[in-house]
Design a protein around this motif. Sequence first.
Motif, PDB file in Angstrom:
ATOM      1  N   ASN A   1      -9.895  31.503  20.929  1.00  0.00           N
ATOM      2  CA  ASN A   1      -9.836  29.783  21.249  1.00  0.00           C
ATOM      3  C   ASN A   1      -9.207  28.902  19.484  1.00  0.00           C
ATOM      4  OD1 ASN A   1      -9.019  29.655  24.725  1.00  0.00           O
ATOM      5  ND2 ASN A   1     -11.418  29.492  24.775  1.00  0.00           N
ATOM      6  N   SER A   2      -9.327  29.766  19.038  1.00  0.00           N
ATOM      7  CA  SER A   2      -9.712  29.049  17.422  1.00  0.00           C
ATOM      8  C   SER A   2      -7.797  29.113  17.106  1.00  0.00           C
ATOM      9  CB  SER A   2     -10.236  29.573  16.292  1.00  0.00           C
ATOM     10  OG  SER A   2     -11.721  29.190  16.338  1.00  0.00           O
ATOM     11  N   SER A   3      -7.457  28.595  16.377  1.00  0.00           N
ATOM     12  CA  SER A   3      -6.025  28.886  15.998  1.00  0.00           C
ATOM     13  C   SER A   3      -5.848  28.838  14.497  1.00  0.00           C
ATOM     14  CB  SER A   3      -5.874  27.431  16.667  1.00  0.00           C
ATOM     15  OG  SER A   3      -4.074  27.387  16.261  1.00  0.00           O
ATOM     16  N   PHE A   4      -5.126  29.150  13.830  1.00  0.00           N
ATOM     17  CA  PHE A   4      -5.088  29.546  12.621  1.00  0.00           C
ATOM     18  C   PHE A   4      -3.349  29.037  12.212  1.00  0.00           C
ATOM     19  CE2 PHE A   4      -8.307  32.383  13.563  1.00  0.00           C
ATOM     20  CZ  PHE A   4      -9.435  31.665  12.578  1.00  0.00           C
ATOM     21  N   ASP A   5      -2.890  28.702  11.372  1.00  0.00           N
ATOM     22  CA  ASP A   5      -1.195  27.883  11.401  1.00  0.00           C
ATOM     23  C   ASP A   5      -1.569  27.776   9.414  1.00  0.00           C
ATOM     24  OD1 ASP A   5       0.871  27.821  11.258  1.00  0.00           O
ATOM     25  OD2 ASP A   5       0.881  25.399  12.004  1.00  0.00           O
ATOM     26  N   ASP A   6      -0.557  28.254   8.886  1.00  0.00           N
ATOM     27  CA  ASP A   6      -0.365  28.542   8.011  1.00  0.00           C
ATOM     28  C   ASP A   6      -1.143  28.469   7.081  1.00  0.00           C
ATOM     29  OD1 ASP A   6       1.722  28.259   5.260  1.00  0.00           O
ATOM     30  OD2 ASP A   6       1.399  25.857   5.495  1.00  0.00           O
ATOM     31  N   VAL A   7      -2.033  29.822   7.476  1.00  0.00           N
ATOM     32  CA  VAL A   7      -3.245  30.023   6.915  1.00  0.00           C
ATOM     33  C   VAL A   7      -2.673  31.645   6.109  1.00  0.00           C
ATOM     34  CG1 VAL A   7      -5.295  31.365   7.551  1.00  0.00           C
ATOM     35  CG2 VAL A   7      -4.451  29.527   8.353  1.00  0.00           C
ATOM     36  N   ASN A   8      -3.343  31.525   4.705  1.00  0.00           N
ATOM     37  CA  ASN A   8      -3.491  33.036   3.576  1.00  0.00           C
ATOM     38  C   ASN A   8      -4.672  34.001   3.855  1.00  0.00           C
ATOM     39  OD1 ASN A   8      -3.486  35.076   1.557  1.00  0.00           O
ATOM     40  ND2 ASN A   8      -2.968  33.721   0.061  1.00  0.00           N
ATOM     41  N   MET A   9      -4.541  34.834   4.760  1.00  0.00           N
ATOM     42  CA  MET A   9      -5.878  35.241   4.984  1.00  0.00           C
ATOM     43  C   MET A   9      -5.468  37.151   4.679  1.00  0.00           C
ATOM     44  SD  MET A   9      -6.446  34.444   8.902  1.00  0.00           S
ATOM     45  CE  MET A   9      -7.798  35.144   8.881  1.00  0.00           C
ATOM     46  N   SER A  10      -4.820  36.671   3.125  1.00  0.00           N
ATOM     47  CA  SER A  10      -4.438  38.279   3.042  1.00  0.00           C
ATOM     48  C   SER A  10      -5.735  38.698   1.828  1.00  0.00           C
ATOM     49  CB  SER A  10      -3.373  38.362   1.418  1.00  0.00           C
ATOM     50  OG  SER A  10      -4.448  37.025   0.685  1.00  0.00           O
ATOM     51  N   ASN A  11      -5.950  39.945   1.649  1.00  0.00           N
ATOM     52  CA  ASN A  11      -7.339  40.795   1.599  1.00  0.00           C
ATOM     53  C   ASN A  11      -8.739  40.765   2.304  1.00  0.00           C
ATOM     54  OD1 ASN A  11      -5.971  42.219  -0.722  1.00  0.00           O
ATOM     55  ND2 ASN A  11      -6.471  40.769  -1.578  1.00  0.00           N
ATOM     56  N   THR A  12      -8.261  39.912   4.049  1.00  0.00           N
ATOM     57  CA  THR A  12      -9.717  39.874   4.470  1.00  0.00           C
ATOM     58  C   THR A  12      -9.390  40.824   5.528  1.00  0.00           C
ATOM     59  OG1 THR A  12      -8.371  37.283   4.875  1.00  0.00           O
ATOM     60  CG2 THR A  12     -10.218  37.902   6.864  1.00  0.00           C
ATOM     61  N   GLN A  13     -11.284  41.394   5.571  1.00  0.00           N
ATOM     62  CA  GLN A  13     -11.618  42.103   6.464  1.00  0.00           C
ATOM     63  C   GLN A  13     -11.712  42.192   7.979  1.00  0.00           C
ATOM     64  OE1 GLN A  13     -14.008  44.752   4.922  1.00  0.00           O
ATOM     65  NE2 GLN A  13     -13.137  44.569   2.621  1.00  0.00           N
TER      66      GLN A  13
END
Length: 103
Positions: free
Chosen positions: A19-31
């Motif tokens: 139930n978390s929320s991510f908005d306008d987040v750079n998650m590039s190169n995330t695993q």
Amino acid sequence: MEVHDKRDVLDVRNAIVANSSFDDVNMSNTQFHNVNLSAARIQRTNLTNAKVEDANLSNTFFANVNMSNVKIENAEVAGMMINGVSLGDLIQAYETAKTAGGN
């Protein structure tokens, strides 16, 4: 917990963040490994050059997506539809045309 206007690396293990929320987040190169994203809603997302392996996408709905140059290998596609057409039927028609000498 709130993380706002931060530039940091997160190392999250054995955690429940349902139930978390991510908005306008750079998650590039995330695993992501051994992650449950069932019923997740992914909108306006850039997955260019992403690699998805050993994933269960059954009953997943894609709308308004750019799938140019996408490669799918060793996939179970039973019941998969593209623009209302069964992928199984498309593959069968392709194989029939190929056998008959078509392109």
